[in-house]
Design an enzyme around this catalytic site. Structure first.
Site, PDB file in Angstrom:
ATOM      1  N   ASP A  56      67.304  56.647   1.897  1.00 33.10           N
ATOM      2  CA  ASP A  56      68.079  57.301   2.952  1.00 33.10           C
ATOM      3  C   ASP A  56      67.355  57.157   4.296  1.00 33.10           C
ATOM      4  O   ASP A  56      67.867  57.603   5.334  1.00 33.10           O
ATOM      5  CB  ASP A  56      68.404  58.763   2.617  1.00 33.10           C
ATOM      6  CG  ASP A  56      67.164  59.613   2.392  1.00 33.10           C
ATOM      7  OD1 ASP A  56      66.038  59.085   2.484  1.00 33.10           O
ATOM      8  OD2 ASP A  56      67.335  60.827   2.121  1.00 33.10           O
ATOM      9  N   SER A  57      66.180  56.496   4.282  1.00 35.50           N
ATOM     10  CA  SER A  57      65.550  56.084   5.543  1.00 35.50           C
ATOM     11  C   SER A  57      66.505  55.201   6.345  1.00 35.50           C
ATOM     12  O   SER A  57      66.302  54.988   7.542  1.00 35.50           O
ATOM     13  CB  SER A  57      64.244  55.327   5.276  1.00 35.50           C
ATOM     14  OG  SER A  57      64.434  54.297   4.328  1.00 35.50           O
ATOM     15  N   ASP A  95      68.549  56.376  -3.192  1.00 34.16           N
ATOM     16  CA  ASP A  95      68.375  57.783  -2.840  1.00 34.16           C
ATOM     17  C   ASP A  95      69.666  58.571  -3.008  1.00 34.16           C
ATOM     18  O   ASP A  95      70.749  58.089  -2.642  1.00 34.16           O
ATOM     19  CB  ASP A  95      67.943  57.903  -1.363  1.00 34.16           C
ATOM     20  CG  ASP A  95      66.449  58.092  -1.224  1.00 34.16           C
ATOM     21  OD1 ASP A  95      65.823  58.651  -2.157  1.00 34.16           O
ATOM     22  OD2 ASP A  95      65.901  57.670  -0.193  1.00 34.16           O
ATOM     23  N   LYS A 124      67.081  58.585  -7.005  1.00 34.85           N
ATOM     24  CA  LYS A 124      65.884  59.332  -6.572  1.00 34.85           C
ATOM     25  C   LYS A 124      66.331  60.579  -5.836  1.00 34.85           C
ATOM     26  O   LYS A 124      67.249  60.494  -4.995  1.00 34.85           O
ATOM     27  CB  LYS A 124      65.026  58.447  -5.653  1.00 34.85           C
ATOM     28  CG  LYS A 124      63.867  59.193  -4.994  1.00 34.85           C
ATOM     29  CD  LYS A 124      62.827  58.260  -4.433  1.00 34.85           C
ATOM     30  CE  LYS A 124      63.069  57.759  -3.035  1.00 34.85           C
ATOM     31  NZ  LYS A 124      63.140  58.822  -2.010  1.00 34.85           N
ATOM     32  N   GLU A 126      64.825  64.329  -3.914  1.00 36.43           N
ATOM     33  CA  GLU A 126      63.665  65.050  -3.397  1.00 36.43           C
ATOM     34  C   GLU A 126      63.656  66.451  -4.003  1.00 36.43           C
ATOM     35  O   GLU A 126      64.688  67.111  -4.021  1.00 36.43           O
ATOM     36  CB  GLU A 126      63.741  65.140  -1.865  1.00 36.43           C
ATOM     37  CG  GLU A 126      63.671  63.781  -1.208  1.00 36.43           C
ATOM     38  CD  GLU A 126      63.747  63.840   0.311  1.00 36.43           C
ATOM     39  OE1 GLU A 126      63.676  64.939   0.894  1.00 36.43           O
ATOM     40  OE2 GLU A 126      63.873  62.764   0.922  1.00 36.43           O
ATOM     41  N   GLU A 193      54.958  61.270  -1.485  1.00 37.00           N
ATOM     42  CA  GLU A 193      54.922  60.814  -0.087  1.00 37.00           C
ATOM     43  C   GLU A 193      53.942  61.672   0.710  1.00 37.00           C
ATOM     44  O   GLU A 193      54.003  62.914   0.677  1.00 37.00           O
ATOM     45  CB  GLU A 193      56.331  60.902   0.530  1.00 37.00           C
ATOM     46  CG  GLU A 193      56.339  60.510   2.006  1.00 37.00           C
ATOM     47  CD  GLU A 193      57.723  60.171   2.549  1.00 37.00           C
ATOM     48  OE1 GLU A 193      58.691  60.166   1.773  1.00 37.00           O
ATOM     49  OE2 GLU A 193      57.813  59.907   3.760  1.00 37.00           O
TER      50      GLU A 193
END
Ligand code: KIV
Length: 276
Positions: A56-57, A95, A124, A126, A193
């Site tokens: 999602d960067s 993501d 993925k 968070e 991270e």
């Protein structure tokens, strides 16, 4: 039957979750990089990367936002479809964007979309302890999951900036314990991270699943970076852990190969890229 995945190129079979587990056991560093389109995906694949992440960067490096918060499931699906067309060898992780996994049911619905419509092989998300139930729910439905801990960019407004996490011993211990609970719930990979080297080392030693790091030091099972950071085209300040691999190389492919080579040979990260 069973031909599509295994017979694409028998000399270089596609990476799967068993390959990644075996690499951890063998102590072979796992090379990972983000991608957002088919052309770069093909180059990254040709450079021999093991894992490609549609991160999602993309909200920051593609769409120009200040954070990843505005990214939607439809955005990730759009870019995943493009990336999937460029890959033959690498394992494709994607993501789950902000607020796309607030309940087990919503997470499952969105993970299914990312896999069926996008072509993702793993999702993925968070989280920490609050995601254990969701990870368990996805795992029980055979959705491969990577749990992302440490700095969680989707929480940037709650944390108050992009900051190193787990510097205090109790926070570091809590993070490793949460990683273990996520593994026990069914997470297949843990991504850390922006954490001190010692947190990367402890998690890698205590977990059976591969631990991938970004700014997590040299002791993890694999490294991941953002494509545009290693090509030196990210606008603004880049984080301490970034190395520009385009410097000294005359093509994007050569830069990608240099990155893969540096990770495999443990020449990256160096002390100046790490947090202690
Ligand atoms: O979105 C992303 O690119 C990521 C990496 C920074 C790991 O999550």
């Amino acid at each position: 039957m069973y031909t599509q995945l295994e017979q694409r190129d028998m000399a270089e079979p596609p990476v799967n979750i068993s390959t990644l587990r075996q690499m951890k056991i063998d102590g072979e560093p796992i090379t990972c990089l983000t991608a957002y389109d088919a052309s770069y995906a093909a180059l990254i694949d040709a450079a021999g990367m093991d894992v490609v992440l549609v991160g999602d960067s993309l909200g920051m490096v593609i769409q120009g936002h200040d954070t990843t918060v505005p990214v939607t499931v439809d955005d990730i699906i759009y870019h995943t479809r493009a990336v999937a067309r460029g890959l033959h060898h690498a394992f494709l992780m994607v993501d789950m964007p902000f607020m796309s996994y607030t309940s087990s049911e919503q997470a499952l619905d969105n993970a299914v979309r990312l896999m069926q419509e996008g072509g993702a092989m793993m999702v993925k998300l968070e989280g920490g302890d609050s995601q254990v139930e969701i990870v368990g729910h996805l795992a029980r439905h055979d959705i491969p999951v990577c749990a992302h801990l440490g700095l969680k960019p989707q929480s940037v407004h709650k944390i108050g900036g992009f900051k190193v996490q787990g510097r205090e011993p109790d926070k570091a211990r809590d993070m490793v314990d949460a990683a273990k609970r996520l593994q026990d719930a069914g997470a297949d990979i843990v991504l850390l991270e922006c954490v001190p080297n010692e947190v990367g080392r402890a998690a890698t030693g205590q977990l059976e699943v591969p631990v991938i790091g970004i700014g997590a030091g040299p002791h993890v099972d694999g490294q991941i970076l953002v494509l545009y950071d290693i090509l030196g085209i990210t606008q603004g300040r880049t984080p301490r852990f970034v190395q520009n691999f385009q410097q000294g190389h005359d093509s994007p492919l050569a830069a990608l190969q240099a990155y893969a080579h540096a990770v495999k040979n443990r020449d990256y990260p160096r002390p100046e890229h790490c947090f202690s």
